[in-house]
Motif scaffolding. Structure first.
Motif, PDB file in Angstrom:
ATOM      1  N   GLY A   1       0.807  -1.220   0.000  1.00 23.08           N
ATOM      2  CA  GLY A   1       0.000   0.000   0.000  1.00 23.08           C
ATOM      3  C   GLY A   1       0.843   1.275   0.000  1.00 23.08           C
ATOM      4  O   GLY A   1       0.326   2.353  -0.233  1.00 23.08           O
ATOM      5  N   LEU A   2       2.138   1.147   0.279  1.00 22.44           N
ATOM      6  CA  LEU A   2       2.990   2.338   0.222  1.00 22.44           C
ATOM      7  C   LEU A   2       3.390   2.593  -1.235  1.00 22.44           C
ATOM      8  O   LEU A   2       3.442   1.669  -2.043  1.00 22.44           O
ATOM      9  CB  LEU A   2       4.252   2.135   1.068  1.00 22.44           C
ATOM     10  N   LYS A   3       3.664   3.861  -1.524  1.00 24.30           N
ATOM     11  CA  LYS A   3       4.061   4.186  -2.898  1.00 24.30           C
ATOM     12  C   LYS A   3       5.575   4.084  -3.040  1.00 24.30           C
ATOM     13  O   LYS A   3       6.319   4.674  -2.274  1.00 24.30           O
ATOM     14  CB  LYS A   3       3.581   5.583  -3.255  1.00 24.30           C
TER      15      LYS A   3
ATOM     16  N   PRO B   1      11.287   4.812  -2.632  1.00 19.74           N
ATOM     17  CA  PRO B   1      10.118   5.620  -2.271  1.00 19.74           C
ATOM     18  C   PRO B   1      10.341   7.086  -2.655  1.00 19.74           C
ATOM     19  O   PRO B   1      11.485   7.501  -2.856  1.00 19.74           O
ATOM     20  CB  PRO B   1      10.077   5.482  -0.744  1.00 19.74           C
TER      21      PRO B   1
END
Lengths: 76, 372
Positions: A43-45, A71
């Motif tokens: 879910g993190l970019k 990131p």
């Protein structure tokens, strides 16, 4: 064996900024393995780079491939 | 002899390059940790016209990295203070201080006046806005960003030999969600890190202007100060991201970049006043800073429920229809708004954009007026 490099705050979850993985044949499988191992990453970019090329789709990995997980940074 | 003699005599540079620098107009967005070192080198090498855009004032916590400023600058607008210092070093500079943040309303007007943009901003909404504006106006963008001990560098929007160009959205198509962005009071930075990245950005600007060397086009560089390693990777266009960039000036002006970051509505301080008036008794203003944080905010009636206690202290909100949250810089209040709106789906939940640090906050307005 695949080398994985992790940058920025993603290392908060992986703890190490570099580690090795075996038995992954492409980047989709690699991400699945990482999400299983470090659920907070999901879910993190971030962007994935394989052998120093940013990829936009699933990419095959080979013995000796180097994968980087990048990131976005916003600080200035 | 002039102050540029040592670079003019450099092989591959010469008078022609110096003339190009003299004719160039460079905009530096953000006079912070990245902007300060970049500005020093852009001014010293003879860039003809430099714009400095920043709506912030110098604070004491800036001084470990924002090396143009000193203790006597605290409270001054950053573009003004930067201009003053640079003019005291070199008399023949043309510097325009733009004492406001880049917003979707002023971005086109400001950026169109310059040939090259150096992004030294410190937040995702401005980074995406600057990127999209540069794509729209076809301006080279020298990107730099930092996180703790690491920094990123790239040159966007400049075609390579095969006429291929990339922008920030080819790297990161959309901004992260607010919960991915660290709290403003959690993350630290060592001053020399933006010094390294800001200086690399200035070098890229100089290369773009003069044509010397090979600018960092379609490549991303990541520097890790801890192990002094540079990681480099190549970037190519991601067709899927093109649709996310506004196609016209009008579209860009209507895009809410703060909102694009999250689903929570951000409101301004002037809107806070309206909401509190219109929903008297039904609206509540909440300070989500921790108990130890000062100054206390007394301009409007408010309660303090720190973000760290918000999960356990929600019953309080039952009696209100409109919940407005603020903090120091507007990041924790967004996180808080996410938490509350998830729990109370029928209530209107807002976060105050930029928090108390926003130049339009009642605290800052009083500061400018010299009343604090």
């Amino acid at each position: 064996m695949i080398t994985v490099k992790v940058f920025g705050r993603l290392t908060d979850y992986t703890i190490k900024n570099e580690f090795n993985l075996t038995g992954v044949k492409d980047t989709d499988q690699l991400l699945k393995t990482l999400f299983n191992k470090y659920p907070m990453l999901e879910g993190l970019k971030f962007k994935v780079s394989v052998d120093r090329k940013i990829i936009n789709e699933n990419t095959a990995l080979h013995n000796g491939s180097e994968v980087a997980i990048l990131p976005p940074f916003s600080g200035g | 002899m002039n102050r540029f003699e040592r670079q003019i005599k450099l092989s591959g540079f010469g008078k022609a390059s110096q003339q190009k620098l003299k004719e160039a107009k460079v905009l530096v967005v953000g006079a912070g940790g990245l902007g300060c070192p970049a500005l020093i080198y852009l001014a010293s090498c003879g860039v003809g016209e430099i714009g400095i855009a920043d709506g912030d004032v110098v604070s004491v916590s800036n001084l470990n990295r924002q090396i143009l400023f000193g203790e006597s600058d605290i409270g001054k607008l950053k573009p003004e203070a930067a201009k003053e210092h640079l003019l005291s070093k070199y008399s023949n500079l043309k510097i325009t201080s733009i004492n406001e943040y880049i917003t979707q309303k002023n971005a086109i007007e400001i950026i169109s006046g310059y040939d090259i943009v150096l992004d030294g901003s410190d937040n995702f909404p401005v980074r995406y806005l600057v990127n999209d504006t540069c794509v729209l106006l076809n301006r080279p963008l020298v990107f730099g960003a930092i996180y703790q001990y690491e920094g990123q560098l790239a040159v966007f929007n400049v075609p390579d030999e095969s006429k291929v160009k990339t922008n920030y959205r080819d790297l990161f198509p959309e901004p992260p969600e607010q919960f991915e962005v660290p709290d403003c009071n959690q993350t630290g930075v060592i001053g020399v890190l933006p010094g390294v990245i800001g200086t690399l950005q200035a070098a890229e600007v100089i290369k773009l202007i003069t044509g010397i060397g090979r600018p960092h086009i379609n490549r991303v560089l990541i520097y890790d100060l801890r192990n002094s390693q540079f990681y480099e990777t190549t970037l190519r266009p991601d067709m899927k991201t093109n649709s996310k960039i506004p196609k016209t000036v009008e579209q860009l002006k209507e895009t809410d970049y703060s909102l694009a970051c999250n689903s929570i509505h951000s409101i301004t301080w002037s809107e806070v006043e309206k909401y509190l008036g219109n929903f008297s008794g039904k609206a509540i203003l909440v300070d989500v800073r921790e108990h130890f944080e000062v100054p206390r905010f007394t301009h409007y009636t408010n309660v303090r429920i720190p973000l760290s206690e918000l999960e356990t202290d929600q019953e309080y909100f039952q009696n209100y229809e409109v919940i407005i949250l603020f903090c120091q810089a507007g990041i924790r209040s967004l996180k808080a708004a996410n938490i509350i709106s998830t729990r109370f789906k029928d209530k209107e939940v807002y976060s105050v954009y930029g928090g108390l640090d926003n130049p339009e906050s009642p605290v800052k307005t009083l500061e400018y007026a010299g009343k604090i």
